[in-house]
Design an enzyme around this catalytic site. Structure first.
Site, PDB file in Angstrom:
ATOM      1  N   GLY A   1       0.705  -1.261   0.036  1.00  0.00           N
ATOM      2  CA  GLY A   1      -0.104  -0.146  -0.066  1.00  0.00           C
ATOM      3  C   GLY A   1       0.725   1.277  -0.040  1.00  0.00           C
ATOM      4  O   GLY A   1       2.033   1.081  -0.566  1.00  0.00           O
ATOM      5  N   GLU A   2       0.346   2.197   0.714  1.00  0.00           N
ATOM      6  CA  GLU A   2       0.916   3.589   0.837  1.00  0.00           C
ATOM      7  C   GLU A   2       1.155   4.305  -0.661  1.00  0.00           C
ATOM      8  O   GLU A   2       1.705   5.434  -0.680  1.00  0.00           O
ATOM      9  CB  GLU A   2       2.647   3.227   1.359  1.00  0.00           C
ATOM     10  CG  GLU A   2       2.533   2.866   2.553  1.00  0.00           C
ATOM     11  CD  GLU A   2       3.800   2.503   3.284  1.00  0.00           C
ATOM     12  OE1 GLU A   2       4.910   3.153   2.495  1.00  0.00           O
ATOM     13  OE2 GLU A   2       4.107   1.834   4.273  1.00  0.00           O
ATOM     14  N   GLY A   3       0.681   3.956  -1.795  1.00  0.00           N
ATOM     15  CA  GLY A   3       1.173   4.266  -3.158  1.00  0.00           C
ATOM     16  C   GLY A   3       2.273   3.730  -3.495  1.00  0.00           C
ATOM     17  O   GLY A   3       3.166   4.194  -4.860  1.00  0.00           O
TER      18      GLY A   3
END
Length: 337
Positions: free
Chosen positions: A308-310
């Site tokens: 996740g997180e980008g």
């Protein structure tokens, strides 16, 4: 429900791009997906070749979730990770630096004492945490729209970017995403629930039971009601971010399950917005595959990522730049004489 005027990518620029790509010094279609991406960028920019992708920005939407007990990590990790983002030591900040992308974190619903955090991080905060969706609504009435508008405001403040990437941070968010995707697409919990942070066995069974209970708890009437009942403030903010990017004609690289779920809701709120989004990578979460299929999006990369997180979308930036370089810099067959 608000309505939006979504611009249509430039069909003439796309056609011109495809014509140029077929005339480059190579067999027709031999650069595969790169050619498709080059044409997509040309349509998005209304120019052949498209503009350089120099200004890439990641916005991480952070918030806690009432179902975090189903995660392999305690909810306190969300607040701790926001500080890691600010210190530049997170996965996405390290990976973004490799492609020259900036990273901004927005606390939408982190349950913490943020007195020592810069004001711009908490400027759009809606609440602390969210309800446990198996027994109560995630949000109070009106909070989904307020968070959606906060996401729009954040996108507006980043409107000079060449590419935007929505990131996420929130323990328990894959449980919420599974519930929202299942609700939106009429799927059973068992088909959409994945390992998230790494749960398996009895923990995975409990997670599936939570999603099933959330889906059965009450009917959902529209996308904002779905966000209220099953989502979270940070999911609603991400949906607003995606809609506003589309309104402004800014290309977006979606990341994993969280941004794909937000995109599914955003598309229901603003049909046509999905024309401005690309799927950066394929997550290991089954709900993402369902969401992307519904959106008609094919991931650019498949690296088995689930952070996740980008972080996954950031990895697709060099591929987009390569696609742009192909159409901008390769020679033409007609010039060979």
């Amino acid at each position: 429900m608000p309505s939006f005027a979504i611009p249509v990518p430039d069909a003439a620029a796309r056609a011109a791009a495809l014509e140029r790509l077929d005339g480059l010094v190579k067999p027709v279609g031999s650069l595969g997906r790169l050619e498709e991406l080059a044409a997509w960028l040309s349509a998005a920019h209304g120019a052949v070749p498209p503009r350089p992708l120099d200004d890439v920005r990641v916005v991480v939407f952070a918030g806690d979730h009432g179902v975090s007990a189903q995660s392999a990590y305690p909810r306190e990790v969300t607040a701790a990770m926001v500080r890691v983002f600010l210190a530049g030591r997170s996965g996405v900040t390290v990976l973004a630096a490799q492609v020259g992308a900036s990273v901004r974190v927005a606390d939408i619903a982190v349950d913490w004492d943020a007195a020592d955090v810069p004001g711009e991080v908490t400027a759009h905060k809606i609440r602390r945490g969210s309800g446990a969706i198996d027994v109560e609504d995630a949000l109070a009435q009106g909070e989904a729209l307020a968070a959606f508008e906060a996401g729009r405001a954040i996108a507006a403040s980043e409107s000079t970017a060449d590419v935007l990437i929505p990131g996420d941070m929130g323990i328990g968010n894959t449980t919420v995403c599974a519930a929202v995707v299942a609700s939106a697409l009429g799927l059973p919990a068992a088909e959409v629930v994945g390992a998230g942070t790494g749960v398996s066995g009895e923990a995975l069974e409990r997670k599936t039971s939570v999603v099933a209970a959330a889906l059965a708890r009450r009917p959902v009437t529209d996308p904002f009601d779905r966000l209220t009942a099953l989502g979270s403030a940070c999911l609603a903010a991400t949906a607003g971010f995606l809609v506003e990017a589309a309104v402004r004609g800014i290309p977006v690289l979606l990341d994993g399950i969280f941004s794909a779920t937000a995109a599914l809701v955003a598309r229901d709120i603003a049909p046509g917005a999905e024309q401005w989004w690309l799927a950066g990578h394929r997550s290991t979460e089954p709900a993402q595959a369902f969401a992307l299929k519904a959106l008609g999006l094919t991931p650019i990369l498949d690296l088995g990522l689930r952070l996740g997180e980008g972080s996954g979308a950031v990895q697709a930036v060099p591929t987009l730049r390569a696609a742009r370089a192909v159409i901008a810099e390769m020679g033409l067959l007609a010039d060979l004489g």
